[in-house]
Write a protein that holds these residues in place. Sequence first.
Motif, short mmCIF file in Angstrom:
data_model
loop_
_atom_site.label_atom_id
_atom_site.label_comp_id
_atom_site.label_asym_id
_atom_site.label_seq_id
_atom_site.Cartn_x
_atom_site.Cartn_y
_atom_site.Cartn_z
N ILE A 3 14.84 -57.32 49.10
CA ILE A 3 16.20 -56.93 49.49
C ILE A 3 17.05 -56.56 48.27
N GLY A 4 16.48 -56.74 47.06
CA GLY A 4 17.18 -56.35 45.85
C GLY A 4 17.93 -57.46 45.16
N LYS A 5 17.96 -58.65 45.74
CA LYS A 5 18.66 -59.79 45.14
C LYS A 5 17.64 -60.68 44.41
N PRO A 6 18.08 -61.37 43.36
CA PRO A 6 17.14 -62.21 42.61
C PRO A 6 16.79 -63.48 43.37
N LEU A 7 15.65 -64.05 43.03
CA LEU A 7 15.27 -65.35 43.56
C LEU A 7 15.84 -66.41 42.64
N HIS A 8 16.54 -67.38 43.23
CA HIS A 8 17.18 -68.44 42.44
C HIS A 8 16.34 -69.70 42.43
N LEU A 9 16.51 -70.47 41.37
CA LEU A 9 15.89 -71.79 41.26
C LEU A 9 16.91 -72.74 40.68
N LEU A 10 17.22 -73.81 41.43
CA LEU A 10 18.07 -74.88 40.90
C LEU A 10 17.17 -75.93 40.28
N VAL A 11 17.44 -76.26 39.03
CA VAL A 11 16.66 -77.30 38.33
C VAL A 11 17.57 -78.49 38.09
N LEU A 12 17.13 -79.65 38.54
CA LEU A 12 17.86 -80.91 38.34
C LEU A 12 17.09 -81.75 37.33
N SER A 13 17.71 -81.99 36.19
CA SER A 13 17.06 -82.71 35.09
C SER A 13 18.02 -83.76 34.54
N ARG A 14 17.65 -85.00 34.70
CA ARG A 14 18.52 -86.10 34.25
C ARG A 14 18.82 -86.00 32.76
N ASP A 15 17.82 -85.57 31.97
CA ASP A 15 18.00 -85.49 30.52
C ASP A 15 18.57 -84.16 30.06
N LYS A 16 18.93 -83.29 31.03
CA LYS A 16 19.52 -81.97 30.72
C LYS A 16 18.55 -81.08 29.95
N ILE A 17 17.27 -81.29 30.17
CA ILE A 17 16.24 -80.44 29.56
C ILE A 17 15.75 -79.47 30.63
N PHE A 18 15.88 -78.17 30.36
CA PHE A 18 15.56 -77.16 31.35
C PHE A 18 14.47 -76.19 30.88
N PRO A 68 16.22 -88.92 39.19
CA PRO A 68 15.14 -89.77 38.67
C PRO A 68 14.88 -89.50 37.19
N GLU A 69 14.38 -90.50 36.53
CA GLU A 69 14.23 -90.42 35.08
C GLU A 69 13.06 -89.54 34.66
N ASN A 70 11.95 -89.64 35.33
CA ASN A 70 10.73 -88.95 34.88
C ASN A 70 10.28 -87.85 35.84
N VAL A 71 11.18 -87.39 36.68
CA VAL A 71 10.86 -86.34 37.65
C VAL A 71 11.94 -85.26 37.56
N VAL A 72 11.52 -84.03 37.35
CA VAL A 72 12.42 -82.88 37.39
C VAL A 72 12.29 -82.24 38.76
N ILE A 73 13.40 -82.03 39.42
CA ILE A 73 13.41 -81.49 40.78
C ILE A 73 13.81 -80.03 40.72
N CYS A 74 12.96 -79.17 41.25
CA CYS A 74 13.23 -77.73 41.31
C CYS A 74 13.38 -77.33 42.77
N ILE A 75 14.46 -76.62 43.08
CA ILE A 75 14.75 -76.23 44.45
C ILE A 75 14.94 -74.72 44.53
N ILE A 76 14.14 -74.06 45.35
CA ILE A 76 14.40 -72.66 45.69
C ILE A 76 15.35 -72.70 46.88
N PRO A 77 16.62 -72.29 46.69
CA PRO A 77 17.61 -72.43 47.77
C PRO A 77 17.21 -71.68 49.03
N VAL A 78 16.83 -70.40 48.86
CA VAL A 78 16.35 -69.57 49.97
C VAL A 78 15.29 -68.63 49.41
#
Length: 579
Positions: A61-76, A120-130
Amino acid sequence: MGRIIFILFFLAAMNTLAQQTPFERSHKKETATYAEVIQHYQALAKTYPQAKLITYGPTDIGKPLHLLVLSRDKIFDPIEIKKQNKRVLLINNGIHPGEPEGIDASMMLARDLLKENKLPENVVICIIPVYNIDGILNRSSTSRANQNGPVAYGFRGNSKNYDLNRDFIKTDSKNSHSFQEIFNTWQPEIFVDTHTSNGADYQYTMTLIPTHKDKLQPVLSGYLTQTLLPALYKEMEKKGYEMIPYVNSIAETPDQGITGFLESPRYSTGYTTLHNTIGFMPETHMLKAYDKRVDATYKLLQTYIDVVLRDAKLIGENKKKADEAIALQQEFTVDWKLNKRDSSALMFKGYTAKQKPSEVSGLDRLYYDRNEPYTKEIKYWNTFEPSLTISKPIAYLIPQAWTKVVELLKLNRVKVQQLTKDAVIPVEMYYINDYKTANRPFEGHYLHTAVKVKPVLQNLPFYAGDYMVYVNQSTNRYIVETLEPQATDSFFNWNFFDAILGMKEHFSAYVFEDTAAELLKNDPALREKLEKEKAAKPEMAKDPGAQLDFIYKNSDYYEKTHTRYPIGRLLKDQHLTLK
C-alpha cells in the motif's frame, strides 16, 4: 486553591484519557484505525525512553512496516541485544485485520508495561502494530460475516488481494519482504501471531496453535511440549481463560475429534520454524464478545512475557543447540502425513450440536445449543510422521539467472557465495518426472503438488557469478525446504521455475520421419525400447505421432534442459574459487 486542585485533577484526567486506546474509549466495542494505532505508538515512543518505534521497508500500500521495540535497558541495537544474551519475543498483529484483538491488546499491553515500569529485564519485546496495513485501511463491518464484533474492522486480503498468511515463502508482497527483514534482523526465539478463529461453536474464548511438535528440532520440541505449553495452559486457566488446542475438526462437529494443525512454511509459524523459532498462533473464538477476546489476548501476551522471562536462559541455550544441530543435520523431512492410528483423549467443553429446519431452505441445518453445554473426552490426533525425507547435498549450485531465489536466500541469512571463474562441475540434477497442478489459482499461483523427480549425475558448466550455497548452516531448513522441489512449499511448487516445464524446440513430423527411421536403423537399443513401450501401451501402436515423439525424446535431438530443475546438488566436495 480549590481552582488549582480542580485544574490539576482535570489535567490528570485528560492525561489518563489521552493514554486510553480507542478500544477503551469506545467501551470496548471498537478497534483502532491504522492512524490511531501508529499515533498511539508514536506517543509511547516519545514519552518513554524504553520504547522505540522503527520503520522498515515498504508494504504494497506504500506505507512502511513499523516495529515497536520495548527495551528496559534502552538498548535498541539487535546485535548488541544478542551480545548481552537477551531473549527476543516478536508479536505480530493484523496479518488478518478483520481479526484485530492483537492490535488492541498490544496497544494496551505496551502502554501498561511502560507506564507501570514492568518491562522484563532480560527480554526485549518487539511488536509489529499492524502487518497487513493494506487490509486495515479497507475497513467495514461486514466482511467477517460470522464474527461477533468489533463495530468495524479491516479486511483479510491486502491491496493485491493476497492472504499474507500464505505468503511467507513465495513473497509476492512487499509486506512479506519487509517482515522477513524484521524477523531476520531481530532473530526472535519466540514468535506470536495473533488471530481469530472460524468454525465450530464451543465454550472456550482462546484456542492455540503452537509450532507443531513433530516439525520442531527435538531440543525445541521437548521444551515446547514439556515446559512451555503446560505453563501457558496453566497460567491462562488461572487468569480465567481456560484454553484448548485449535479446534481443527475431522468432521462437521468437534465432538467427533480434532487434529493438530500442521503449518507448512507458507504460514507465519511454519516459516519461523525454518529458523528454529518457536511460533504460536493464538486464535480467539469468533462468537465470543469482542471485549473478552481482547482481554484473553492481552492476558496471553502477558503470559508469554512472564514465561519467556522465567525461562530466558534455557530458551537461549535451546536455540543455540538447535541451530548447531541443524547445521550438522543430514536428513530433512520435507513432507508430512497425519498418523491416524495414534490419538489421545482430550477433555473438551463444547455445546451440543443439533439439527432443525432451515428458515432459508426448509431443509435441516446445523446449530449449536448453548443451553446444552457438555464436557467430555474426544479424540485428538496430533502426531505427524514423515512422508518424504531428503538427504542434503554438500551444496546447491544456483545459476545467477534465478535472481529472486538468491535474493530470498540472502534475506533469510543464508550465506551465499559466487563462483569467480567458469567451471564444469559434476552435480546431481533433478528431472521433474511428474507433478500435479491445481486447476484454479491459489494466492495468485497454480500450485504444484505430488512432485516426482529423477536424479541424474551430470557434468555441467557453471559460470562466474553463479551461486554456491553450502548446506552447513543454521538456516539449513530454509535452504532445503525451499530448494528441494518435492518439499511442500518449495520455490518449485510456487511456480518459480515453470519455464523449465515447456519445450523450446520440437520437430516437423514429415521431416523427422526420415530422421527417426535412420535412428532406429542405427540404434537397435532404441528400437527395442520403442517396441517395449508399444507393448506396454497398446494405444501407442496406433498413434504414429506418439511413436515419433518417443523416438525424439530418446534421442540427442531432444533438449537436455526440458524439465531439468536448474539447481544442481553437489554431492562430493571439490575445490572451487569462490567469493
